[in-house]
Design a protein around this motif. Structure first.
Motif, short mmCIF file in Angstrom:
data_model
loop_
_atom_site.label_atom_id
_atom_site.label_comp_id
_atom_site.label_asym_id
_atom_site.label_seq_id
_atom_site.Cartn_x
_atom_site.Cartn_y
_atom_site.Cartn_z
N GLY A 1 0.82 -1.20 0.00
CA GLY A 1 0.00 0.00 0.00
C GLY A 1 0.85 1.25 0.00
O GLY A 1 2.05 1.21 -0.28
N SER A 2 0.21 2.34 0.32
CA SER A 2 0.92 3.61 0.39
C SER A 2 0.70 4.21 1.78
O SER A 2 -0.27 3.88 2.46
N ALA A 3 1.63 5.05 2.17
CA ALA A 3 1.52 5.72 3.46
C ALA A 3 2.01 7.15 3.30
O ALA A 3 3.01 7.41 2.63
N MET A 4 1.29 8.06 3.91
CA MET A 4 1.70 9.46 3.97
C MET A 4 2.09 9.74 5.41
O MET A 4 1.29 9.59 6.32
N LEU A 5 3.36 10.10 5.61
CA LEU A 5 3.85 10.43 6.95
C LEU A 5 4.01 11.93 7.04
O LEU A 5 4.56 12.56 6.13
N THR A 6 3.54 12.49 8.14
CA THR A 6 3.66 13.92 8.36
C THR A 6 4.23 14.16 9.75
O THR A 6 4.05 13.36 10.66
N GLY A 7 4.92 15.26 9.86
CA GLY A 7 5.44 15.67 11.16
C GLY A 7 5.55 17.17 11.20
O GLY A 7 5.92 17.78 10.21
N GLY A 8 5.21 17.75 12.32
CA GLY A 8 5.29 19.19 12.41
C GLY A 8 4.98 19.68 13.80
O GLY A 8 4.46 18.94 14.63
N ALA A 9 5.32 20.92 14.06
CA ALA A 9 5.10 21.50 15.38
C ALA A 9 3.71 22.10 15.51
O ALA A 9 3.18 22.18 16.59
N TYR B 1 5.01 7.36 0.66
CA TYR B 1 5.83 6.17 0.43
C TYR B 1 4.99 5.05 -0.14
O TYR B 1 3.81 4.91 0.18
N ASP B 2 5.62 4.22 -0.98
CA ASP B 2 5.08 2.92 -1.34
C ASP B 2 5.67 1.95 -0.33
O ASP B 2 6.89 1.96 -0.10
N VAL B 3 4.83 1.12 0.27
CA VAL B 3 5.26 0.26 1.36
C VAL B 3 4.85 -1.19 1.09
O VAL B 3 3.74 -1.45 0.64
N VAL B 4 5.77 -2.10 1.38
CA VAL B 4 5.49 -3.54 1.35
C VAL B 4 5.90 -4.08 2.71
O VAL B 4 7.04 -3.91 3.13
N THR B 5 4.95 -4.71 3.40
CA THR B 5 5.25 -5.26 4.72
C THR B 5 4.97 -6.76 4.74
O THR B 5 4.09 -7.25 4.03
N TRP C 1 10.17 0.36 2.22
CA TRP C 1 9.46 1.57 1.80
C TRP C 1 10.33 2.35 0.85
O TRP C 1 11.56 2.32 0.92
N GLU C 2 9.65 3.01 -0.07
CA GLU C 2 10.35 3.82 -1.06
C GLU C 2 9.56 5.11 -1.26
O GLU C 2 8.32 5.06 -1.42
N PRO C 3 10.24 6.26 -1.24
CA PRO C 3 9.52 7.53 -1.46
C PRO C 3 8.81 7.52 -2.81
O PRO C 3 9.33 7.00 -3.80
N ARG C 4 7.63 8.08 -2.84
CA ARG C 4 6.84 8.13 -4.08
C ARG C 4 7.30 9.24 -5.00
O ARG C 4 7.04 9.19 -6.19
#
Length: 145
Positions: free
Chosen positions: A103-111, A121-125, A141-144
């Motif tokens: 599948g795909s995953a969107m990771l976010t981080g911020g203050a 990312y494209d992700v295989v688990t 995982w690999e950046p899209r």
């Protein structure tokens, strides 16, 4: 005769009311629920809980092991006050006590409210059923972009 019929009727009603609760969860449903729990652990920034999802022999990109993955999570949680993960549609392939999830995953981080950093990312688990619980044994995982 009337008393027996009433008892049988109540037994039937009781049995039928138990059927939804007695229904066994499918392996795919259990795995999808486990993935949702993992997503919640990341959003809660709980590296200790995250460790519980990883198999002892977990391996990720570049030979990352279980403890490396937990340290990466801890560093990310320290760096970002808010951590988010949004999963795209998941493709689940079951192989008895093992599974592959793509599948795909969107990771976010911020203050603040807006993400300071975001990456898709494209992700295989790879997952393994251990003692009735799905454990993550591999992740690639690999950046899209």
């Amino acid at each position: 005769m009337r008393g027996r019929r009433g008892v049988l009727m109540w037994m039937l009603v009781a049995l039928l009311s138990c059927l939804p609760a007695c229904r066994r969860e499918s392996a795919e449903d259990a795995l999808r629920e486990r993935i949702a729990d993992l997503e919640r652990a990341v959003q809660a920034r709980d590296a200790g809980e995250l460790r519980g999802f990883l198999a002892d022999d977990f391996v990720g990109n570049d030979g990352m092991d279980r403890e490396d993955a937990v340290r990466l999570a801890q560093i990310s949680f320290l760096r970002y006050r808010r951590v988010g993960v949004v999963l795209g549609p998941l493709q689940v392939e079951l192989h008895e006590r093992r599974a592959t999830v793509r599948g795909s995953a969107m990771l976010t981080g911020g203050a603040g409210a807006l993400p300071g950093s975001a990456q898709a990312y494209d992700v295989v688990t790879g997952w393994r059923l251990e003692d009735g619980e799905w454990r993550l044994v591999s992740a690639e995982w690999e950046p899209r972009l």
